[in-house]
Design a protein around this motif. Sequence first.
Motif, PDB file in Angstrom:
ATOM      1  N   LEU A  82       0.859  -1.200   0.000  1.00 11.74           N
ATOM      2  CA  LEU A  82       0.000   0.000   0.000  1.00 11.74           C
ATOM      3  C   LEU A  82       0.883   1.235   0.000  1.00 11.74           C
ATOM      4  O   LEU A  82       1.749   1.381   0.876  1.00 11.74           O
ATOM      5  N   VAL A  83       0.675   2.102  -0.990  1.00  9.46           N
ATOM      6  CA  VAL A  83       1.394   3.383  -1.015  1.00  9.46           C
ATOM      7  C   VAL A  83       0.373   4.494  -0.780  1.00  9.46           C
ATOM      8  O   VAL A  83      -0.429   4.821  -1.662  1.00  9.46           O
ATOM      9  N   ASN A  84       0.370   5.030   0.431  1.00  5.07           N
ATOM     10  CA  ASN A  84      -0.517   6.137   0.791  1.00  5.07           C
ATOM     11  C   ASN A  84       0.152   7.428   0.345  1.00  5.07           C
ATOM     12  O   ASN A  84       1.008   7.979   1.044  1.00  5.07           O
ATOM     13  N   ASN A  85      -0.248   7.887  -0.828  1.00  3.83           N
ATOM     14  CA  ASN A  85       0.454   9.014  -1.436  1.00  3.83           C
ATOM     15  C   ASN A  85      -0.440  10.238  -1.654  1.00  3.83           C
ATOM     16  O   ASN A  85       0.065  11.364  -1.683  1.00  3.83           O
ATOM     17  N   ALA A  86      -1.758  10.044  -1.792  1.00  4.99           N
ATOM     18  CA  ALA A  86      -2.637  11.183  -2.129  1.00  4.99           C
ATOM     19  C   ALA A  86      -2.485  12.282  -1.089  1.00  4.99           C
ATOM     20  O   ALA A  86      -2.396  12.011   0.115  1.00  4.99           O
ATOM     21  N   GLY A  87      -2.440  13.511  -1.546  1.00  7.17           N
ATOM     22  CA  GLY A  87      -2.345  14.623  -0.607  1.00  7.17           C
ATOM     23  C   GLY A  87      -2.211  15.938  -1.333  1.00  7.17           C
ATOM     24  O   GLY A  87      -1.916  15.979  -2.520  1.00  7.17           O
ATOM     25  N   TYR A  88      -2.447  17.014  -0.615  1.00  7.33           N
ATOM     26  CA  TYR A  88      -2.272  18.358  -1.178  1.00  7.33           C
ATOM     27  C   TYR A  88      -2.001  19.332  -0.046  1.00  7.33           C
ATOM     28  O   TYR A  88      -2.100  18.973   1.131  1.00  7.33           O
ATOM     29  N   SER A  89      -1.654  20.553  -0.420  1.00  9.58           N
ATOM     30  CA  SER A  89      -1.333  21.551   0.605  1.00  9.58           C
ATOM     31  C   SER A  89      -2.226  22.774   0.484  1.00  9.58           C
ATOM     32  O   SER A  89      -2.762  23.065  -0.589  1.00  9.58           O
ATOM     33  N   LEU A  90      -2.376  23.433   1.599  1.00 12.07           N
ATOM     34  CA  LEU A  90      -3.004  24.753   1.646  1.00 12.07           C
ATOM     35  C   LEU A  90      -1.952  25.690   2.192  1.00 12.07           C
ATOM     36  O   LEU A  90      -1.188  25.298   3.066  1.00 12.07           O
ATOM     37  N   ARG A  91      -1.920  26.913   1.718  1.00 11.85           N
ATOM     38  CA  ARG A  91      -0.966  27.867   2.261  1.00 11.85           C
ATOM     39  C   ARG A  91      -1.709  28.874   3.129  1.00 11.85           C
ATOM     40  O   ARG A  91      -2.920  28.998   3.049  1.00 11.85           O
ATOM     41  N   TYR A 150      -0.751  22.527   6.727  1.00  9.68           N
ATOM     42  CA  TYR A 150      -0.249  21.422   5.886  1.00  9.68           C
ATOM     43  C   TYR A 150       0.804  20.630   6.655  1.00  9.68           C
ATOM     44  O   TYR A 150       0.759  19.391   6.686  1.00  9.68           O
ATOM     45  N   ALA A 151       1.756  21.343   7.279  1.00 13.01           N
ATOM     46  CA  ALA A 151       2.791  20.651   8.062  1.00 13.01           C
ATOM     47  C   ALA A 151       2.151  19.834   9.177  1.00 13.01           C
ATOM     48  O   ALA A 151       2.618  18.733   9.501  1.00 13.01           O
ATOM     49  N   ALA A 152       1.054  20.346   9.752  1.00 14.00           N
ATOM     50  CA  ALA A 152       0.361  19.599  10.816  1.00 14.00           C
ATOM     51  C   ALA A 152      -0.163  18.274  10.278  1.00 14.00           C
ATOM     52  O   ALA A 152      -0.089  17.246  10.960  1.00 14.00           O
ATOM     53  N   THR A 153      -0.681  18.265   9.036  1.00 10.95           N
ATOM     54  CA  THR A 153      -1.167  16.986   8.472  1.00 10.95           C
ATOM     55  C   THR A 153       0.003  16.010   8.327  1.00 10.95           C
ATOM     56  O   THR A 153      -0.132  14.818   8.582  1.00 10.95           O
ATOM     57  N   LYS A 154       1.161  16.510   7.911  1.00 13.56           N
ATOM     58  CA  LYS A 154       2.291  15.605   7.682  1.00 13.56           C
ATOM     59  C   LYS A 154       2.938  15.181   9.015  1.00 13.56           C
ATOM     60  O   LYS A 154       3.455  14.061   9.115  1.00 13.56           O
TER      61      LYS A 154
END
Length: 285
Positions: A82-91, A150-154
Amino acid sequence: MEKKGQVALVTGASSGIGRETARMLAEKGFQVIVAARRMERLNELAAQVQGIMPIGVDLSDLEDTDRFCQHVSGLSEPVSVLVNNAGYSLRGVLEDVPIKAAARMFQVNVFGLMQVTQACLPGMRRMRSGTIVNVSSMAGKFAFPGSGPYAATKHAVEALTDALRIEVRPFGIRVVAIRPGFIATEFNDVGNKMTGDLLARTDPDYRPVYETSGKGVGKMFVNATVPGPELIANIILEAILSDSPKAVYHAGLFSEEFLGQRSRLDDEGFDQYLSAKTGLNDLKL
Ligand SMILES: NC(=O)c1ccc[n+]([C@@H]2O[C@H](COP(=O)([O-])OP(=O)(O)OC[C@H]3O[C@@H](n4cnc5c(N)ncnc54)[C@H](OP(=O)(O)O)[C@@H]3O)[C@@H](O)[C@H]2O)c1
């Protein structure tokens, strides 16, 4: 290691890092389920490469993700990679990021990743093997000003990855985090689109903060070459094909520099380093 017939699942495979990873996995003989919203992109990939199976999912939608997860759990051949890759950022500085937009980003980057992982784990436990690769970011270990949510999600992805690695190791399941630096994909354009015109809507108080940090970051990119997604896809493949993958891999523009400084400096020192890098150290308003 013979991979023929093994099932891999890559989320966010309609572009960038996910698409390259899916392509490489299929070329190694995996049956690759590719998931994202843009079916036309997934179908195009399936037409180019053998062994690609497109499925549409909107990870920002809990129910649609549930439907997708039920399909994945019911597969006769369980997902082994499983490669969990989907994602995006908000500025945006914290005051400028609407809570609903932040919650949606957490749904895709964090809760969607959890849901899909929960759907794949029972099959991996039954097989007593499997590999889960979570695409985090160098922003999983520190936060650029103007990009805190965004950093918080990562950071959340890093925490989930760290705990899961130890939880499922007894079942022979390997869990890896990937921390890309800057990579040339659609990521930047999507971030701009999802964020909207910050300078138009921010309080005038913040304009100098955006302008100064924009110039500081701009300076970093002078003469820099941003690598393409193959760099990260190759590392993901290396981790998947390895007999003993590392817990964490990083690559991409500035990842060595920023992650290196983050591990060398104490909290105070890193704060000063990043303030200087973004030009915000001297700003008094
Ligand atoms: N590029 C960078 O500089 C960089 C740096 C650090 C970390 N990363 C991380 O790397 C990962 C891949 O990004 P990328 O650079 O390859 O960007 P990208 O080219 O924009 O790809 C993002 C992928 O995520 C999918 N996605 C976004 N929202 C979704 C949703 N609601 N439901 C399902 N899929 C969704 C997109 O598919 P659809 O739009 O078709 O749904 C697309 O396939 C992300 O997790 C990102 O945070 C990127």
